[in-house]
Design a protein around this motif. Structure first.
Motif, mmCIF file in Angstrom:
data_model
loop_
_atom_site.group_PDB
_atom_site.id
_atom_site.type_symbol
_atom_site.label_atom_id
_atom_site.label_comp_id
_atom_site.label_asym_id
_atom_site.label_seq_id
_atom_site.Cartn_x
_atom_site.Cartn_y
_atom_site.Cartn_z
ATOM 1 N N MET A 335 25.700 -9.935 -33.778
ATOM 2 C CA MET A 335 25.022 -10.962 -32.988
ATOM 3 C C MET A 335 25.850 -12.250 -32.949
ATOM 4 N N PHE A 336 25.938 -12.825 -31.760
ATOM 5 C CA PHE A 336 26.606 -14.112 -31.573
ATOM 6 C C PHE A 336 25.516 -15.139 -31.257
ATOM 7 N N PHE A 424 37.154 -18.991 -23.122
ATOM 8 C CA PHE A 424 36.534 -18.703 -21.826
ATOM 9 C C PHE A 424 35.432 -17.660 -21.959
ATOM 10 N N SER A 425 35.668 -16.623 -22.732
ATOM 11 C CA SER A 425 34.658 -15.580 -22.910
ATOM 12 C C SER A 425 33.439 -16.115 -23.639
ATOM 13 N N THR A 426 33.647 -17.021 -24.574
ATOM 14 C CA THR A 426 32.512 -17.628 -25.271
ATOM 15 C C THR A 426 31.661 -18.451 -24.321
ATOM 16 N N GLY A 435 31.318 -7.957 -27.841
ATOM 17 C CA GLY A 435 31.366 -8.191 -26.399
ATOM 18 C C GLY A 435 32.266 -9.350 -26.042
ATOM 19 N N ARG A 436 32.279 -10.381 -26.866
ATOM 20 C CA ARG A 436 33.173 -11.514 -26.617
ATOM 21 C C ARG A 436 34.630 -11.087 -26.746
ATOM 22 N N CYS A 686 17.739 -11.767 -39.195
ATOM 23 C CA CYS A 686 17.513 -13.128 -39.665
ATOM 24 C C CYS A 686 18.680 -14.005 -39.230
ATOM 25 N N GLN A 687 18.369 -15.049 -38.497
ATOM 26 C CA GLN A 687 19.421 -15.888 -37.926
ATOM 27 C C GLN A 687 20.189 -16.655 -38.989
#
Length: 724
Positions: A335-336, A424-426, A435-436, A686-687
């Motif tokens: 997770m991003f 740029f992808s971020t 995915g990034r 959990c973040q």
């Protein structure tokens, strides 16, 4: 450029590579550098290096690491790096196979015909110009062009057959990867963005009402995303300070006898708190009346079955496509969270800004391209600018300027491209770290294909035909003939580029200069004896996959036009196979796995290279006035496009969507652990969880053969540390 200039570049890069390979074989034996060259295994062993005795054989270079990398099985690579590592090495193996065939055909069939293509008095080999070995040396209307057409057919058919076999095998591997991950919480979760704001309600209440109304039978719970950039940064900094203090001071500290300089009291001992206190503190950050202010318009929603989560992720939830945007959730470690805190309606503006910024980057990068090509064609630049005659009077200076310096300049400028594309992808709003990295990989592939290949070709054409107007060079009707004339001439630069950016880059990859310098600074400048805080990192697919694909493009396009590049490419791919296997097994860790999603990128780039090669061959055969070869090349181009379309229809959907059949079978399986997983969903996503770095486990299969192989390596490493 002549052969002697090419040999000068080859000699310099060979000497650098051998020196760095030997240095690596010595450095990897030093116990103080285990964290640099064995980060993957240290992440499992959790051992510390206590002493560093002298041992004579640690200073002797050896090739033992090459044998270990060669003997490692694909199962061990899968256990160490997941499906992505296997896919990447499959791409390297594919390149070795196809270019071995191409070199066997072109070096023994095409190269002699190019060299004796015209009646001329040949010089000694070191003094020969490289253009003599290209298709430029074949006279117009020559009957020997049938050999070039035959070689093109052989290379194309072999490449398509090998691509089909690999695509089919990797598709099965991806399906097995999905179906065997029974304990993956990502199968029960989706990410929801663009949650509408309702007055007098929190985002959490809005999510509960929406999914209770429309997914009442399958909705389980949800986890809101909070705007926590400053909080997360403070937690990360606190964790680093905690690790530093824990490694510096023992667990049971005693009061010191010295007095404080300010108050005069005794210095209190350090007390290490348990992690439970940290977790409770982080969870209580959002208790209170201001919790609604910290909520973002995004959430992770959990369902009771995998099938329900898949349907919810694929469906359009609202009449307004900008609201209730859903997609499948990545793994918790993938997770991003930063992009989930950004409002979804801003991402289309960001994507537009990224497109504009990418165009400016392409334009800016033309300057080093022009400068590098001007050095390659120094003889032509002298005609345009006569003052250059005084600079390159000595032969050795001219060989360095034309054979080594251009590729070095080009490689230095390319070093800044992947980090920029990562930014740029971020900004585009991807929600997963894999995915990034994959989006960055695509951007870098497109960038280097244009700037390394096409920009160099157009620059060479402009230098070669400087008297021709720019409008004539830009006419689309002249593109086939322009490519046909420029590619053989630019092949001389591509050969030196393979040596500099290929051979030397593998040496730098082995040495790991940045972690090595950090480790040396930590131990000998700061004089710290404990392990460094420089943690191991994941494999840079966004830089290495584009590099492999670029060299594949150069190999295909130059195979029949300038076959001398093929031996250089074969050496690179063989070295890459050994180096990358060693790095994936020992250095890099794997926190997340995309399940082989890099292979469609490899396949599409390879098919583009094949089609471009055939288009260039059409132009060459047209210029050389060979209607028979041109007539046979056109059907080959049509068959290649049909093959690509078949693979796109047959295999690509499996990489784009998850098959429902697999998901339903997993839900029907009684041993799938569905009830236990539902209890762990919210804690898994959990973040603010802060967990120590651990090695990757892709499926439960790593508890059997793969895990035993890793445990044996870990045991050997621990024995090495203790014995030293």
């Amino acid at each position: 450029m002549n052969i002697s200039a090419l040999l000068t570049s080859a000699g310099i890069n060979t000497a650098v590579s051998l020196a760095l390979f030997s240095l690596y074989s010595v450095l990897r034996k030093q116990p103080s550098l285990l964290s640099v060259y064995f980060g993957h295994k240290l992440a499992q062993a959790h051992s510390k290096n206590q002493d560093d005795p002298f041992w004579y054989w640690r200073l002797v270079p050896s090739a033992s690491w090459i044998m270990k990398a060669w003997e490692a099985s694909e199962e061990e690579l899968y256990a160490a790096g997941g499906v992505d590592a296997v896919v990447f090495l499959r791409a390297v193996v594919f390149s070795i196979r196809v270019f071995t065939i191409a070199a066997s055909v072109c070096l023994f069939l095409v190269l002699p015909l190019n060299y004796f293509g015209q009646q001329m008095e040949h010089k000694q080999i070191p003094a020969e110009q490289l253009s003599v070995f290209t298709i430029d040396n074949v006279k117009e209307g020559s009957k020997s062009l049938w050999a070039h057409c035959l070689a093109l057919y052989i290379i194309s058919f072999c490449a398509c057959i090998l691509l089909y076999i690999e695509y089919k095998s990797i598709t099965r591997m991806r399906i097995a990867h999905i179906s065997s991950a029974l304990s993956s919480p990502a199968h029960f979760a989706i990410v929801v963005r663009g949650i509408p704001w309702v007055p007098e309600e929190s985002y959490s209440d809005t999510v509960t009402k929406f999914f209770t109304d429309f997914y009442s039978s399958s909705y389980f719970s949800h986890q809101m995303v909070y705007d926590s950039g400053a909080i997360q940064k403070l937690m990360n900094d606190a964790e680093k300070v905690y690790k530093m203090l824990k490694s510096t001071y023992p667990e049971n500290c005693i009061p010191r006898a010295t007095r404080c300089c300010i108050c005069g009291g005794n210095a209190p001992p350090f007390k290490m708190l348990s992690q439970e206190h940290t977790v409770s503190t982080s969870q209580s950050c959002f208790d209170g009346a201001n919790v609604r202010e910290k909520e973002c318009s995004a959430a992770v929603v959990f369902f009771r079955t995998r099938y329900a989560a898949l349907i919810a992720a694929e469906a359009l939830q609202s009449l307004n496509p900008m609201l209730w945007v859903t997609e499948s959730a990545p793994e918790p470690s993938d997770m991003f969270w930063s992009n989930l805190c950004v409002p979804y309606k801003l991402f289309w503006i960001r994507r537009l800004a990224v497109s504009v910024a990418s165009m400016f980057c392409v334009i800016f990068f033309l300057f080093p391209v022009v400068f590098a090509q001007s050095l390659v064609h120094l003889d032509k630049i002298k005609k345009i600018f006569p003052f250059m005659n005084n600079i390159a009077q000595r032969k050795i200076v001219e060989q360095l300027l034309t054979g080594y310096l251009p590729s070095v300049i080009f490689t230095v400028f390319l070093f800044f491209v992947p980090p920029l594309m990562m930014v740029f992808s971020t900004l585009e709003g991807v929600i997963s770290r894999s995915g990034r990295k994959r989006s960055t990989c695509i951007k870098v592939v497109v960038f280097i294909i244009w700037n390394v290949f096409f920009a160099n070709i157009l620059t060479e054409a402009a230098i070669d035909h400087y008297q021709v107007s720019i409008m004539k060079l830009g006419d689309y009707r002249n593109i086939p003939s322009l490519l046909a004339k420029a590619v053989p001439a630019t092949a001389t630069f591509f050969m030196t580029y393979v040596l500099t950016s290929g051979w030397a880059s593998l040496s730098y990859e082995l040495i790991q200069p940045f972690p090595l310098l950090y480790n040396l600074f930590w131990r000998y400048i700061l004089q710290r004896k404990e392990e460094t805080l420089y943690s191991a990192y994941t494999f840079p697919y966004h830089t290495e996959v584009p590099r492999v694909l670029l060299f594949g493009l150069l190999g295909f396009t130059c195979s029949t036009l300038a076959p001398l590049i093929l031996p250089l490419l074969l050496v690179y791919f063989v070295l890459a196979y050994l180096v990358y296997r060693n790095q994936l097994l020992n250095v890099y860790i794997t926190e997340y796995d995309s399940g082989g999603l890099y292979w469609p990128i490899v396949h599409n780039a390879t098919m583009f290279s094949l089609v471009l090669t055939q288009i260039i061959a059409l132009g060459v055969f047209g210029i050389k006035q060979s209607p028979v070869a041109s007539g046979f090349t056109f059907p080959l181009l049509i068959c290649t496009l049909l093959f690509h379309e078949y693979c796109r229809q047959r295999f690509h959907p499996v990489f784009h969507r998850t098959p429902v059949q697999i998901v339903i079978e997993m839900d029907r399986n009684r041993d799938s652990g569905m009830e236990e997983m539902q209890q762990k969903l919210q804690s898994a996503y959990c973040q603010f969880s802060s967990t120590p770095l651990s090695c990757h486990r892709t499926t439960e299969q790593t508890d059997s053969v793969f895990a035993r192989a890793e445990k044996d390596d870990v045991a050997q490493l621990e024995d090495l540390i203790q014995s030293s």
